[in-house]
Design an enzyme around this catalytic site. Structure first.
Site, PDB file in Angstrom:
ATOM      1  CE  LYS A 106     -35.707 -43.349  14.082  1.00 27.05           C
ATOM      2  NZ  LYS A 106     -34.396 -44.714  13.074  1.00 27.05           N
TER       3      LYS A 106
HETATM    4  P1  NAD Z   1     -24.826 -38.399  14.680  1.00 24.38           P
HETATM    5  O1  NAD Z   1     -25.051 -37.707  15.335  1.00 24.38           O
HETATM    6  O2  NAD Z   1     -23.260 -39.402  15.058  1.00 24.38           O
HETATM    7  O3  NAD Z   1     -23.911 -37.674  12.953  1.00 24.38           O
HETATM    8  C1  NAD Z   1     -24.976 -36.343  12.951  1.00 24.38           C
HETATM    9  C2  NAD Z   1     -23.528 -36.129  11.489  1.00 24.38           C
HETATM   10  O4  NAD Z   1     -24.268 -35.329  10.729  1.00 24.38           O
HETATM   11  C3  NAD Z   1     -22.606 -35.333  12.490  1.00 24.38           C
HETATM   12  O5  NAD Z   1     -21.468 -35.693  12.281  1.00 24.38           O
HETATM   13  C4  NAD Z   1     -22.852 -33.885  12.346  1.00 24.38           C
HETATM   14  O6  NAD Z   1     -22.379 -33.103  12.902  1.00 24.38           O
HETATM   15  C5  NAD Z   1     -23.876 -34.046  11.063  1.00 24.38           C
HETATM   16  N1  NAD Z   1     -24.546 -32.788  10.453  1.00 24.38           N
HETATM   17  C6  NAD Z   1     -25.352 -32.468  11.338  1.00 24.38           C
HETATM   18  N2  NAD Z   1     -26.516 -31.275  10.718  1.00 24.38           N
HETATM   19  C7  NAD Z   1     -25.560 -30.949   9.432  1.00 24.38           C
HETATM   20  C8  NAD Z   1     -25.635 -30.784   7.762  1.00 24.38           C
HETATM   21  N3  NAD Z   1     -26.666 -30.112   7.979  1.00 24.38           N
HETATM   22  N4  NAD Z   1     -24.565 -30.717   7.501  1.00 24.38           N
HETATM   23  C9  NAD Z   1     -23.457 -31.571   7.501  1.00 24.38           C
HETATM   24  N5  NAD Z   1     -23.637 -32.284   8.267  1.00 24.38           N
HETATM   25  C10 NAD Z   1     -24.017 -32.328   9.370  1.00 24.38           C
HETATM   26  O7  NAD Z   1     -25.401 -39.602  13.556  1.00 24.38           O
HETATM   27  P2  NAD Z   1     -25.886 -41.132  12.844  1.00 24.38           P
HETATM   28  O8  NAD Z   1     -26.104 -41.970  13.791  1.00 24.38           O
HETATM   29  O9  NAD Z   1     -24.314 -41.242  12.602  1.00 24.38           O
HETATM   30  O10 NAD Z   1     -27.472 -40.961  11.937  1.00 24.38           O
HETATM   31  C11 NAD Z   1     -26.798 -39.810  10.981  1.00 24.38           C
HETATM   32  C12 NAD Z   1     -28.040 -40.064   9.534  1.00 24.38           C
HETATM   33  O11 NAD Z   1     -27.694 -41.718   9.158  1.00 24.38           O
HETATM   34  C13 NAD Z   1     -29.755 -40.093  10.230  1.00 24.38           C
HETATM   35  O12 NAD Z   1     -30.419 -40.210   9.632  1.00 24.38           O
HETATM   36  C14 NAD Z   1     -29.540 -41.234  11.272  1.00 24.38           C
HETATM   37  O13 NAD Z   1     -31.308 -41.597  11.336  1.00 24.38           O
HETATM   38  C15 NAD Z   1     -29.364 -42.407  10.409  1.00 24.38           C
HETATM   39  N6  NAD Z   1     -29.310 -43.152  10.653  1.00 24.38           N
HETATM   40  C16 NAD Z   1     -28.000 -43.773  11.747  1.00 24.38           C
HETATM   41  C17 NAD Z   1     -27.828 -45.181  11.880  1.00 24.38           C
HETATM   42  C18 NAD Z   1     -27.022 -45.193  13.084  1.00 24.38           C
HETATM   43  O14 NAD Z   1     -26.701 -46.861  13.323  1.00 24.38           O
HETATM   44  N7  NAD Z   1     -26.230 -44.578  14.087  1.00 24.38           N
HETATM   45  C19 NAD Z   1     -28.421 -46.296  11.634  1.00 24.38           C
HETATM   46  C20 NAD Z   1     -29.465 -46.494   9.759  1.00 24.38           C
HETATM   47  C21 NAD Z   1     -29.399 -44.516  10.381  1.00 24.38           C
END
Ligand code: NAD
Length: 413
Positions: A106
């Site tokens: 990571k």
């Molecule tokens: P992203 O940046 O695309 O989206 C994050 C979202 O969370 C945004 O809509 C943001 O406005 C919202 N957010 C932030 N703080 C917030 C809060 N306090 N309350 C409510 N909403 C809030 O990120 P992502 O890629 O969607 O990742 C989200 C989570 O999923 C992370 O924990 C990431 O590690 C995990 N994840 C992502 C992937 C991937 O393929 N993108 C894969 C596995 C895990």
């Protein structure tokens, strides 16, 4: 000594418990908890206003015994070494549980991407690659998008890495399709949440049609999870992002909310939708709660107020270890992150494999293979939980930890 982030200590407690159950020694636990390599670099850039700014960048390679390290790159103001360490080790368990030939890594840069221009983000990304390129690559460590990064950032990584080593699409996944990205990678994590929820409903005999969902986060994971769950006939009643949260008991219109967010940057103010106070979307009455934003949002404070029947960890580490116990005591199952959100890394694996073999898979093949691997992983977790009466997280960790240990043993360590 710096205080460990909650995510890292939560992860360690899950790992510790698994090693205890499996009868592994303390030295095995150390081997499984410690990262193989940790990198910290300082990245100076000249901002658009002519001023110098310096950002800290991190990459942690946790374990590569089952394959090259694999894991996202996060751009967020709270990124630090403890968070990256915890997330890297989580990736080792995620790839092991899915049984794909990759390890765990990571990275992140401590910055607020919303405050940086496109040019600044590009310079920052390219300089990060210049500093760490010797340690990453198709056979050692493969980055992917995470919070605050996207296909464009992966495109810059691909371009910078390829400028040094020659055309190397397999060095990074989640790239734009034009640069060798995979069909279906963009939606994979959210789509995978749909596959896992379907497998859960089939196993535990709960109907999907009309089942209600509350979602925290409307980014890559949240948006695609919402679409996938609606396609299964479920009803998303609450959605939030960092600035707003909305609720409607008959279900919200995901396409309309996405349009509004792209036009006005906000989810709120839709006619007939109730605006919720930030954080309370986690506490609405629903069948499935999907926290899909950040880690550590369900804690010992709000766990007693969770009214969902099942929690599905869309984000990494959204339920703290203390909250995990409280939810378990209240008979609220938690489908753990290493299973629920593993669709992204599984399709990243497909992208890496396609790039190495110079192949291009159609979307149907990607979706079909994802469904096969993820359903299989979910059934193994449900079977193991049933055989041992363990909760789903413990069952998932046992399977993953055992696979990593077997590989370490086979490699002669
Ligand atoms: P992203 O940046 O695309 O989206 C994050 C979202 O969370 C945004 O809509 C943001 O406005 C919202 N957010 C932030 N703080 C917030 C809060 N306090 N309350 C409510 N909403 C809030 O990120 P992502 O890629 O969607 O990742 C989200 C989570 O999923 C992370 O924990 C990431 O590690 C995990 N994840 C992502 C992937 C991937 O393929 N993108 C894969 C596995 C895990």
């Amino acid at each position: 000594m710096t205080e460990k982030s909650s995510m890292q200590s939560d992860y360690e407690s899950f790992l510790h418990a698994a090693c205890d159950r499996l009868g592994y020694s303390k030295s095995t636990l150390s081997l499984l908890s410690l990262a193989a390599l940790e990198i910290k670099v300082e990245i100076p850039i000249i901002r658009d206003n002519g001023e110098l700014a310096v950002f800290s960048g991190y990459r942690v390679q946790h374990q590569n015994v089952r394959g090259p390290c694999k894991g996202g790159l996060r751009y967020h103001p709270e990124v630090d070494i403890d968070e990256v360490r915890g997330l890297a080790s989580l990736m080792t368990m995620k790839t092991a549980l899915a049984d794909i030939p990759l390890g765990g890594g990571k990275g992140g840069i401590r910055c607020n991407p919303r405050e940086l221009s496109r040019r600044e983000l590009e310079v920052l990304t390219r300089k990060f690659v210049k500093r760490i390129h010797r340690e990453i690559g198709p056979n050692s460590d493969i980055m992917a998008p995470d919070v605050g990064t996207n296909a464009q950032v992966m495109g810059w990584i691909h371009s910078e890495y390829s400028a040094i080593y020659g055309h190397s699409p397999a060095a990074v996944t989640g790239k734009p399709l034009a640069l060798g990205g995979s069909a279906g990678r963009d939606k994979a994590t959210g789509y995978g949440i749909g596959i896992v929820v379907k497998a859960y409903a089939e196993r535990y005999g709960t109907p999907l049609e009309g089942a209600t969902v509350a979602l925290q986060g409307f980014g890559n994971v949240g948006f695609h999870a919402a679409k996938a769950l609606c396609d299964l006939g479920m009803k998303v009643v609450a959605v939030s992002d960092a600035r707003s949260a909305v609720y409607h008991e008959d279900g919200v219109d995901i396409a309309a909310l996405a349009k509004q967010k792209s036009e006005r940057g906000l989810l709120a103010d839709v006619d007939g939708y109730k605006a919720l106070d930030p954080g309370t979307e986690l506490e609405v009455e629903c069948d499935y709660l999907v926290p899909a934003a950040l880690g550590g949002v369900i804690t010992k404070e709000n766990a007693p107020r969770i009214k969902a029947k099942v929690v599905v960890e869309g984000a990494n580490g959204p339920v703290t270890s203390e909250a995990d116990v409280l939810l378990h005591d209240r008979d609220i199952p938690v489908i753990p992150d290493i299973l629920a959100n593993s669709g992204g890394v599984i399709v990243s694996y497909f992208e890496w494999a396609q790039n190495l073999q110079r192949e291009v898979w159609p979307l149907k093949r990607v979706d079909g293979e994802l469904e096969r691997i993820l359903t299989n992983a979910a059934r193994q977790v449900f079977d193991h939980a049933a055989q041992t009466t363990l909760d789903l997280r413990s069952a998932a960790f046992d399977i993953a930890v055992r696979r990593v240990k077997e590989a370490l043993d086979a490699s002669g360590i």
